[in-house]
Design a protein around this motif. Structure first.
Motif, mmCIF file in Angstrom:
data_model
loop_
_atom_site.group_PDB
_atom_site.id
_atom_site.type_symbol
_atom_site.label_atom_id
_atom_site.label_comp_id
_atom_site.label_asym_id
_atom_site.label_seq_id
_atom_site.Cartn_x
_atom_site.Cartn_y
_atom_site.Cartn_z
ATOM 1 N N GLN A 1 0.852 -1.263 0.176
ATOM 2 C CA GLN A 1 0.053 0.024 -0.096
ATOM 3 C C GLN A 1 0.880 1.404 0.022
ATOM 4 O O GLN A 1 2.067 1.315 0.529
ATOM 5 C CB GLN A 1 -0.948 0.062 1.127
ATOM 6 C CG GLN A 1 -2.047 -1.086 1.057
ATOM 7 C CD GLN A 1 -1.399 -2.614 1.770
ATOM 8 O OE1 GLN A 1 -0.569 -2.660 2.436
ATOM 9 N NE2 GLN A 1 -1.898 -3.511 0.974
ATOM 10 N N TYR B 1 2.140 10.708 -8.504
ATOM 11 C CA TYR B 1 2.019 9.209 -7.860
ATOM 12 C C TYR B 1 3.189 8.562 -7.716
ATOM 13 O O TYR B 1 4.155 8.600 -8.538
ATOM 14 C CB TYR B 1 1.015 8.404 -9.030
ATOM 15 C CG TYR B 1 -0.250 9.190 -9.290
ATOM 16 C CD1 TYR B 1 -0.502 10.017 -10.561
ATOM 17 C CD2 TYR B 1 -1.426 8.739 -8.672
ATOM 18 C CE1 TYR B 1 -1.795 10.519 -10.807
ATOM 19 C CE2 TYR B 1 -2.781 9.280 -8.940
ATOM 20 C CZ TYR B 1 -2.675 10.123 -10.042
ATOM 21 O OH TYR B 1 -4.169 10.379 -10.320
ATOM 22 N N GLN C 1 -2.527 7.058 -4.316
ATOM 23 C CA GLN C 1 -3.579 7.821 -4.836
ATOM 24 C C GLN C 1 -3.365 9.164 -5.349
ATOM 25 O O GLN C 1 -4.374 9.878 -5.945
ATOM 26 C CB GLN C 1 -4.635 7.974 -3.431
ATOM 27 C CG GLN C 1 -4.498 9.126 -2.854
ATOM 28 C CD GLN C 1 -3.004 9.069 -1.834
ATOM 29 O OE1 GLN C 1 -2.524 7.806 -1.392
ATOM 30 N NE2 GLN C 1 -2.565 10.024 -1.199
#
Length: 122
Positions: free
Chosen positions: A3, A95, A114
């Protein structure tokens, strides 16, 4: 699974500086190569910079070479993008992305954050 969470974007005047951070979580996050890409409205993802998992190899787009620096701190599972001498054309959503080996094509990256907005005013 990895993540990714970006931070550090904002509004800055031309000639100014910003430092973006990308915090990675996951058991093997520090073993991934990391890349920074940007996307301006109506445009495709554009490669900005990449760094190998060890930090020993770095890659830059010609448009940012000499102005941006990518680095990483594996103890903190964080990758940074120091952006100096910013220009209005650097305005985009930035990003970070991760994959096994460093690459310059967005299609080769497996994991994405994100994004964080960077706006450079003239």
């Amino acid at each position: 699974q990895v993540q990714l969470v970006e931070s550090g974007g904002g509004l800055v005047q031309a000639g100014g500086s910003l430092r973006l951070s990308c915090a990675a979580s996951g058991r093997t996050a520090s073993s991934y190569a990391m890349g920074w890409f940007r996307q301006a409205p109506g445009k495709e993802h554009e490669f900005v910079a990449a760094i190998s998992w060890s930090g020993g190899s770095t890659y830059y787009a010609d448009s940012v070479k000499g102005r941006f620096t990518i680095s990483r701190d594996n103890a903190k599972n964080t990758v940074y993008l120091q952006m100096n001498s910013l220009k209005p054309e650097d305005t985009a959503v930035y990003y970070c992305a991760a994959r096994e080996w460093a690459a310059t094509s967005s299609s080769q990256y497996d994991y994405w954050g994100q994004g964080t907005q960077v706006t450079v005013s003239s």
